[in-house]
Design a protein around this motif. Structure first.
Motif, PDB file in Angstrom:
ATOM      1  N   SER A 210     -84.259   4.281  24.538  1.00 14.19           N
ATOM      2  CA  SER A 210     -82.851   3.983  24.758  1.00 14.19           C
ATOM      3  C   SER A 210     -82.341   4.758  25.972  1.00 14.19           C
ATOM      4  CB  SER A 210     -82.033   4.343  23.519  1.00 14.19           C
ATOM      5  OG  SER A 210     -82.219   5.711  23.151  1.00 14.19           O
ATOM      6  N   TRP A 213     -76.682   8.843  27.887  1.00  9.61           N
ATOM      7  CA  TRP A 213     -75.299   8.879  28.393  1.00  9.61           C
ATOM      8  C   TRP A 213     -75.278   9.556  29.752  1.00  9.61           C
ATOM      9  CZ3 TRP A 213     -71.654   6.010  26.472  1.00  9.61           C
ATOM     10  CH2 TRP A 213     -70.311   6.251  26.782  1.00  9.61           C
ATOM     11  N   PHE A 224     -69.728   2.508  31.441  1.00  8.74           N
ATOM     12  CA  PHE A 224     -69.971   2.977  30.072  1.00  8.74           C
ATOM     13  C   PHE A 224     -70.140   1.796  29.118  1.00  8.74           C
ATOM     14  CE2 PHE A 224     -67.747   6.935  31.558  1.00  8.74           C
ATOM     15  CZ  PHE A 224     -68.829   7.778  31.409  1.00  8.74           C
ATOM     16  N   SER A 225     -69.324   0.765  29.311  1.00  7.74           N
ATOM     17  CA  SER A 225     -69.439  -0.433  28.469  1.00  7.74           C
ATOM     18  C   SER A 225     -70.768  -1.130  28.712  1.00  7.74           C
ATOM     19  CB  SER A 225     -68.280  -1.398  28.757  1.00  7.74           C
ATOM     20  OG  SER A 225     -67.041  -0.814  28.403  1.00  7.74           O
ATOM     21  N   LEU A 227     -73.554   0.360  29.677  1.00  7.90           N
ATOM     22  CA  LEU A 227     -74.565   1.187  29.026  1.00  7.90           C
ATOM     23  C   LEU A 227     -74.634   0.895  27.533  1.00  7.90           C
ATOM     24  CD1 LEU A 227     -75.224   4.942  29.748  1.00  7.90           C
ATOM     25  CD2 LEU A 227     -75.174   4.105  27.406  1.00  7.90           C
ATOM     26  N   GLU A 228     -73.485   0.784  26.902  1.00  6.57           N
ATOM     27  CA  GLU A 228     -73.463   0.495  25.471  1.00  6.57           C
ATOM     28  C   GLU A 228     -74.067  -0.870  25.176  1.00  6.57           C
ATOM     29  OE1 GLU A 228     -69.316   0.993  24.737  1.00  6.57           O
ATOM     30  OE2 GLU A 228     -69.476   3.150  24.344  1.00  6.57           O
ATOM     31  N   ASN A 231     -77.877  -0.630  25.580  1.00  2.79           N
ATOM     32  CA  ASN A 231     -78.475   0.054  24.430  1.00  2.79           C
ATOM     33  C   ASN A 231     -78.449  -0.814  23.178  1.00  2.79           C
ATOM     34  OD1 ASN A 231     -79.569   2.471  25.289  1.00  2.79           O
ATOM     35  ND2 ASN A 231     -77.652   3.609  25.114  1.00  2.79           N
ATOM     36  N   ALA A 232     -77.404  -1.597  23.010  1.00  8.48           N
ATOM     37  CA  ALA A 232     -77.365  -2.506  21.859  1.00  8.48           C
ATOM     38  C   ALA A 232     -78.504  -3.507  21.946  1.00  8.48           C
ATOM     39  CB  ALA A 232     -76.016  -3.219  21.804  1.00  8.48           C
ATOM     40  N   ARG A 235     -81.843  -1.734  21.174  1.00  4.54           N
ATOM     41  CA  ARG A 235     -82.012  -1.502  19.739  1.00  4.54           C
ATOM     42  C   ARG A 235     -82.399  -2.780  19.014  1.00  4.54           C
ATOM     43  NH1 ARG A 235     -76.979   2.509  18.157  1.00  4.54           N
ATOM     44  NH2 ARG A 235     -78.452   3.821  17.017  1.00  4.54           N
ATOM     45  N   VAL A 249     -80.112   7.243  20.695  1.00  2.00           N
ATOM     46  CA  VAL A 249     -78.700   7.035  20.999  1.00  2.00           C
ATOM     47  C   VAL A 249     -77.823   8.035  20.267  1.00  2.00           C
ATOM     48  CG1 VAL A 249     -76.761   5.422  20.740  1.00  2.00           C
ATOM     49  CG2 VAL A 249     -78.950   4.603  21.625  1.00  2.00           C
ATOM     50  N   GLY A 253     -76.999   9.271  23.614  1.00  5.48           N
ATOM     51  CA  GLY A 253     -76.616   7.998  24.197  1.00  5.48           C
ATOM     52  C   GLY A 253     -75.175   7.574  24.029  1.00  5.48           C
ATOM     53  N   THR A 254     -74.314   8.465  23.559  1.00  8.72           N
ATOM     54  CA  THR A 254     -72.905   8.117  23.382  1.00  8.72           C
ATOM     55  C   THR A 254     -72.020   9.199  23.988  1.00  8.72           C
ATOM     56  OG1 THR A 254     -72.584   9.257  21.262  1.00  8.72           O
ATOM     57  CG2 THR A 254     -73.503   7.019  21.188  1.00  8.72           C
TER      58      THR A 254
END
Length: 501
Positions: A210, A213, A224-225, A227-228, A231-232, A235, A249, A253-254
């Protein structure tokens, strides 16, 4: 244009590798060609069958990605000369190698590495397990070759597993190639999907990391969005054939990630993050490879151990600055930086085999940011006295065990520590160094160095350093480390195992 031949293609002065045409078409990006060179074909194998696990003991694991991989291993440079292999603990794979020897994570300096001397400050002059490049993207940019373009070269090394850590730079500045600065989640995910497919379609397992951050972006930055979202998607690959997921994460990762896990730049992991990732990654890799760590059978008293103080016996060693207590005969304990103190003691394992115990205590008011003590030999052995000669490959293994003292973090920015093992070969004009500092607090680890003795070398310079113990000045109390007997052996050239000559 200056070019060098290597297994899998040609590399030019810019350091960009020749891509394999069929592969490049398969991943949807044009190959990068220099001097008309073509990479050696990579045989395609049937899709992976999850039932094929576990893989054989000593399966090769290649780390592929950006600086998080590269900074786990580094080649030393003096001008344009590579002096040896430096293995550091900022990357998780060196820590894995220190904890468990069932994997082939061998690394060695390689002056003719395809991504090495052309840009030594950026690219990677090592061979074996390390295929990380600082600033790397999925596709080529003006400054990096792109992990997809480098995949044929990695596959030609014959790994059974690729630990893939890529994506943070694509999110930061765009995926490169025809996509330029496009850093939309959909474009990054599409390129990452192609990278994974390129590996698994050739029979290689992927352990997908993953994305960490970043603390260098301003609050509210749209990246940042992205990256999220990336990562989603990562996963969601947990059930994908041929893929295992290293999901950290929750740790790094946050926005709630501990800033202390990162270097001062807010991007790169320090030894703390590597140690935490090394709690999550080993069970994944161990489930994939047959058990067996040959280091457990190493005998420090064996005839093939060339270290001049076998078994670290005796108590008549030399006490240098800041040191008291007892030290193994023929060895020296001395302070190299700071004003702190160390007490030496011995632990008897058998009549002929002992461990050196060192307990360090910080001195109040010391202004050093970090400190260290050296545990070293009192004399330098000549190569001839050890039965060694130029061209021989040597490997030194040392078991070290740290307590959980907070000071055993070492140099946070450079990632050294808490212990660094040095194997220095010396001639009258140059010092060649192999270093490993992948130890972690609270764990029993093996530090290993390997190097080819270069032409003209006359001695191993152990009177300067063998094991260096780093610690932070700010930590109170006392920390203790147990150092086992070093084991120095002649070994076979490790390069053929990686299809390198």
């Amino acid at each position: 244009m200056r070019r060098r031949q290597f297994v899998g293609g040609l590399v030019g002065a810019s350091g960009l590798v020749a891509g394999h045409m069929a592969m490049a078409q398969a991943v949807g990006t044009a190959p990068i060609l220099f001097g008309g060179g073509q990479a050696a074909p990579v045989p395609r194998v049937p899709p992976l069958d999850p039932s094929a696990l576990p893989l054989p003991n000593r399966t090769k694991i290649a780390g592929l990605g950006h600086s998080f991989i590269q900074r786990g291993y580094r080649a030393n440079f003096s001008g344009s000369t590579i002096s040896g292999t430096e293995e550091r603990a900022r990357g998780v794979l060196p820590v894995i190698a220190a904890l468990d020897g069932r994997f082939n994570l061998d690394i060695f300096a390689m002056p003719d590495a395809p991504f090495g001397q052309d840009k030594p400050s950026l690219f990677n002059a090592t061979g074996g397990a390390n295929h990380g490049i600082g600033g790397e993207h999925l596709l080529a940019t003006s400054s990096v070759p792109g992990s997809i373009n480098r995949t044929p070269y990695v596959l030609n090394r014959g790994p059974g597993i690729v630990y893939l850590d890529i994506g943070t730079n694509d999110i930061n500045s765009g995926v490169g190639g025809a996509h330029g600065t496009d850093n939309s989640a959909s474009t990054i995910i599409a390129a990452l999907d192609r990278q994974i497919a390129l590996l698994t379609s050739h029979g290689v397992w992927v352990v997908l990391q993953s994305v960490a951050w970043r603390f260098d972006w301003p609050e509210g930055d749209p990246r940042f969005s992205t990256l999220e979202a990336v990562n989603a998607w990562i996963r969601a690959q947990a059930a994908r054939p041929g893929v295992k997921l290293c999901d950290t994460v929750a740790i790094d990762g946050t926005a709630s990630a501990d800033r202390a896990l990162f270097e001062t730049d807010g991007v790169h992991p320090n030894i703390r993050m590597s140690a935490l990732r090394a709690e999550i990654l080993p069970p994944i890799l161990r489930s994939m490879v047959t058990h067996g760590d040959a280091r457990a059978a190493l005998d420090p008293l064996a005839a093939d151990n060339l270290f001049i103080r076998k078994g670290l016996k005796g108590v008549s060693g030399t006490l240098g600055a800041g040191a008291s207590g007892t030290v193994a005969t023929g060895m020296t304990l001395t302070r190299g930086r700071g004003q702190s103190t160390a007490v030496g003691a011995k632990e008897v394992l058998s009549p002929e085999n002992e461990r050196q115990i060192v307990s360090v205590t910080n001195t109040p008011g010391d202004t050093s940011d970090y400190q260290y003590f050296d545990f070293r030999c009192t004399a330098n052995p000549s190569l001839s006295s050890l039965g060694l000669a130029s061209g021989d490959w040597i490997q030194m293994d040392v078991p070290v065990e740290f307590d959980e003292w907070a000071g055993w973090v070492g140099r946070l920015y450079t990632g050294e520590g808490p212990a660094a093992l040095f194997n220095d070969a010396y001639d009258t004009g140059y010092l060649w160094t192999a270093e490993n500092s992948a130890s972690v607090p609270g764990r029993s680890t093996w530090l290993t160095t390997r190097m080819e003795i270069p032409a003209g070398t006359t001695m191993l310079r152990w009177a300067s350093r063998v094991v260096r113990l780093f610690f932070d000045t700010g930590a109170g109390g006392t920390g203790t480390v147990r150092i086992g007997s070093p084991i120095l052996r002649k070994i076979a050239d490790p390069r053929p195992a990686w299809n390198l000559n």
